[in-house]
Design an enzyme around this catalytic site. Structure first.
Site, PDB file in Angstrom:
ATOM      1  N   ASP A  37     -58.113   3.013  63.255  1.00 26.38           N
ATOM      2  CA  ASP A  37     -57.576   3.341  64.575  1.00 26.38           C
ATOM      3  C   ASP A  37     -58.656   3.995  65.437  1.00 26.38           C
ATOM      4  OD1 ASP A  37     -55.706   3.578  66.583  1.00 26.38           O
ATOM      5  OD2 ASP A  37     -54.713   5.335  65.750  1.00 26.38           O
ATOM      6  N   GLY A  38     -58.534   3.820  66.749  1.00 25.96           N
ATOM      7  CA  GLY A  38     -59.422   4.519  67.679  1.00 25.96           C
ATOM      8  C   GLY A  38     -60.460   3.637  68.347  1.00 25.96           C
ATOM      9  N   GLY A  40     -60.058   1.600  70.861  1.00 30.86           N
ATOM     10  CA  GLY A  40     -59.894   1.678  72.322  1.00 30.86           C
ATOM     11  C   GLY A  40     -60.478   2.977  72.872  1.00 30.86           C
ATOM     12  N   ARG A  50     -62.103  -2.295  76.204  1.00 28.97           N
ATOM     13  CA  ARG A  50     -61.550  -2.093  74.855  1.00 28.97           C
ATOM     14  C   ARG A  50     -62.155  -3.059  73.829  1.00 28.97           C
ATOM     15  NH1 ARG A  50     -57.059   0.694  74.051  1.00 28.97           N
ATOM     16  NH2 ARG A  50     -56.359  -0.676  72.378  1.00 28.97           N
ATOM     17  N   SER A  82     -51.180  -5.569  63.279  1.00 33.99           N
ATOM     18  CA  SER A  82     -49.794  -5.319  62.877  1.00 33.99           C
ATOM     19  C   SER A  82     -48.844  -6.271  63.603  1.00 33.99           C
ATOM     20  CB  SER A  82     -49.408  -3.870  63.212  1.00 33.99           C
ATOM     21  OG  SER A  82     -49.258  -3.734  64.610  1.00 33.99           O
ATOM     22  N   GLU A  84     -46.631  -5.377  65.459  1.00 29.68           N
ATOM     23  CA  GLU A  84     -46.445  -4.795  66.797  1.00 29.68           C
ATOM     24  C   GLU A  84     -47.624  -5.107  67.732  1.00 29.68           C
ATOM     25  OE1 GLU A  84     -46.117  -2.844  63.975  1.00 29.68           O
ATOM     26  OE2 GLU A  84     -43.930  -2.633  63.952  1.00 29.68           O
ATOM     27  N   ASN A  85     -48.788  -5.448  67.151  1.00 28.54           N
ATOM     28  CA  ASN A  85     -49.979  -5.667  67.986  1.00 28.54           C
ATOM     29  C   ASN A  85     -49.866  -6.872  68.923  1.00 28.54           C
ATOM     30  OD1 ASN A  85     -52.383  -4.422  65.521  1.00 28.54           O
ATOM     31  ND2 ASN A  85     -51.409  -3.367  67.237  1.00 28.54           N
ATOM     32  N   TRP A  86     -48.865  -7.758  68.697  1.00 30.33           N
ATOM     33  CA  TRP A  86     -48.670  -8.882  69.634  1.00 30.33           C
ATOM     34  C   TRP A  86     -48.258  -8.383  71.006  1.00 30.33           C
ATOM     35  CZ3 TRP A  86     -50.649 -13.199  67.908  1.00 30.33           C
ATOM     36  CH2 TRP A  86     -50.609 -13.493  66.549  1.00 30.33           C
ATOM     37  N   ARG A  88     -49.812  -6.310  72.720  1.00 32.74           N
ATOM     38  CA  ARG A  88     -51.010  -6.033  73.530  1.00 32.74           C
ATOM     39  C   ARG A  88     -51.281  -7.194  74.488  1.00 32.74           C
ATOM     40  NH1 ARG A  88     -55.132  -2.326  70.172  1.00 32.74           N
ATOM     41  NH2 ARG A  88     -53.522  -1.041  69.241  1.00 32.74           N
ATOM     42  N   ARG A 207     -49.703   9.389  61.562  1.00 32.17           N
ATOM     43  CA  ARG A 207     -48.591   8.430  61.445  1.00 32.17           C
ATOM     44  C   ARG A 207     -48.935   7.395  60.378  1.00 32.17           C
ATOM     45  NH1 ARG A 207     -48.877   8.684  67.125  1.00 32.17           N
ATOM     46  NH2 ARG A 207     -50.392   6.990  67.247  1.00 32.17           N
TER      47      ARG A 207
HETATM   48  C1  FPP Z   1     -56.954   0.111  66.365  1.00 26.49           C
HETATM   49  O1  FPP Z   1     -57.621   0.591  67.496  1.00 26.49           O
HETATM   50  C2  FPP Z   1     -57.587  -1.079  65.818  1.00 26.49           C
HETATM   51  C3  FPP Z   1     -57.017  -2.308  65.778  1.00 26.49           C
HETATM   52  C4  FPP Z   1     -55.672  -2.587  66.299  1.00 26.49           C
HETATM   53  C5  FPP Z   1     -57.708  -3.482  65.248  1.00 26.49           C
HETATM   54  C6  FPP Z   1     -58.707  -3.301  64.164  1.00 26.49           C
HETATM   55  C7  FPP Z   1     -59.422  -4.569  64.034  1.00 26.49           C
HETATM   56  C8  FPP Z   1     -60.759  -4.732  63.854  1.00 26.49           C
HETATM   57  C9  FPP Z   1     -61.707  -3.635  63.662  1.00 26.49           C
HETATM   58  C10 FPP Z   1     -61.347  -6.105  63.884  1.00 26.49           C
HETATM   59  C11 FPP Z   1     -60.932  -7.118  62.850  1.00 26.49           C
HETATM   60  C12 FPP Z   1     -60.797  -6.662  61.465  1.00 26.49           C
HETATM   61  C13 FPP Z   1     -61.346  -7.203  60.328  1.00 26.49           C
HETATM   62  C14 FPP Z   1     -60.835  -6.769  58.995  1.00 26.49           C
HETATM   63  C15 FPP Z   1     -62.432  -8.182  60.330  1.00 26.49           C
HETATM   64  P1  FPP Z   1     -56.813   0.743  68.856  1.00 26.49           P
HETATM   65  O2  FPP Z   1     -57.152  -0.432  69.689  1.00 26.49           O
HETATM   66  O3  FPP Z   1     -55.367   0.938  68.595  1.00 26.49           O
HETATM   67  O4  FPP Z   1     -57.483   2.053  69.405  1.00 26.49           O
HETATM   68  P2  FPP Z   1     -56.828   3.168  70.359  1.00 26.49           P
HETATM   69  O5  FPP Z   1     -55.664   3.760  69.606  1.00 26.49           O
HETATM   70  O6  FPP Z   1     -57.952   4.135  70.565  1.00 26.49           O
HETATM   71  O7  FPP Z   1     -56.414   2.460  71.613  1.00 26.49           O
END
Ligand code: FPP
Length: 261
Positions: A37-38, A40, A50, A82, A84-86, A88, A207
């Site tokens: 996470d993190g 963004g 991002r 996840s 839920e990520n759809w 975005r 979380r």
């Molecule tokens: C969370 O950061 C990160 C993700 C949702 C995606 C993680 C994916 C990768 C690093 C690339 C692909 C992975 C592999 C295994 C090759 P966020 O965008 O939620 O950050 P934020 O909470 O700071 O907005």
């Protein structure tokens, strides 16, 4: 891996080298799961889009996968996307899928050389066809490897996984009296794998975000403020050293962290 091997890999005098001396290689966590996470926030702090955070996150993936395999971790699970990520924006989803495809394409031979076996957990049906092709190629190439198992959680949701397992139990006409925790676990994506001993989450959020809900029942949780694109092998070593200082009680009496979990 022995301490000597690890010290050959870690630069002399580095934080990695000093942490490596603290690791007890006979009591490594068997399964490490990571909520990355993190990305963004990492980008926002640098006034970057991002997508740049996700791109930088790939370097962390590479470092952590390789370090885990070298250390002798048996299973590593990374939460890449996840259910839920759809939600975005489509452009961000497309960047993530593109990065995943590129990672697999560029890293496959390296994963194979390191004896790593690739597996996906999650519902693959909704993933773009080109990503699925790359995943198939990765699984096929690494099928016979006996080193670390690398699970990529993609279109993964813990609740969805449990519901799907329940459906499978019904479809397979499992008798209620035969259904116990062990049998149910065999219906999950992680069938046959040990539960995570250590769950790492980056960026300071407290979380579990629908990740491995069944499997993390007794996992030790380690949260770091470090944002995923800054996460490296030394942070993994820090997490393992902290894990090895904990008492795992499983609801019972104090037990020091035992060999293999
Ligand atoms: C969370 O950061 C990160 C993700 C949702 C995606 C993680 C994916 C990768 C690093 C690339 C692909 C992975 C592999 C295994 C090759 P966020 O965008 O939620 O950050 P934020 O909470 O700071 O907005």
């Amino acid at each position: 891996m022995s301490l000597q091997d690890l010290l050959t890999w870690a630069p002399a005098g580095s934080r990695e080298a000093s942490l490596a001396r603290e690791v007890d290689f006979d009591r490594l966590p068997m399964h490490v799961a990571v909520i990355m996470d993190g990305n963004g926030r990492w980008a926002a702090r640098r006034h970057l889009p991002r997508a740049e955070g996700h791109r930088a996150g790939i370097d962390s993936v590479r470092d952590v996968v390789e370090a885990s395999a070298r250390l002798g971790i048996r299973v590593l699970t990374l939460y890449a996307f996840s259910v839920e990520n759809w939600k975005r924006p489509p452009a961000e989803v497309s960047v993530l899928m593109g990065l995943l495809k590129k990672y697999l394409w560029l890293e496959l031979e390296r994963l194979h050389d390191n004896d790593i076996r690739l597996q996906v957990i999650g519902c693959e049906d909704r993933l773009p066809a080109d990503v699925r092709r790359e995943l198939d190629a990765g699984r096929e190439r690494t099928r016979g490897n006996r080193g670390m198992l690398f699970n990529i959680a993609l279109n993964y949701g813990g609740r969805a996984e449990i519901v799907e397992a329940a459906r499978r139990a019904i479809e397979n006409a499992v008798r209620p009296s035969d259904l116990d925790e062990g049998r149910f676990a065999e219906l999950l994506y992680t069938a046959g794998q040990p539960d995570p001993d250590l769950l790492i989450r980056t960026s300071g959020e407290m979380r579990v975000s629908n990740f491995l809900l069944w499997q993390i029942a007794y996992s030790e949780i380690w949260v770091t403020d470090t944002l995923w694109p800054d996460f490296r092998a030394r942070h993994l070593l820090e997490a393992i050293v902290s894990y090895q200082k904990r008492d795992r009680r499983y609801g019972g009496i104090t037990q020091p962290v035992a060999a293999g979990g």
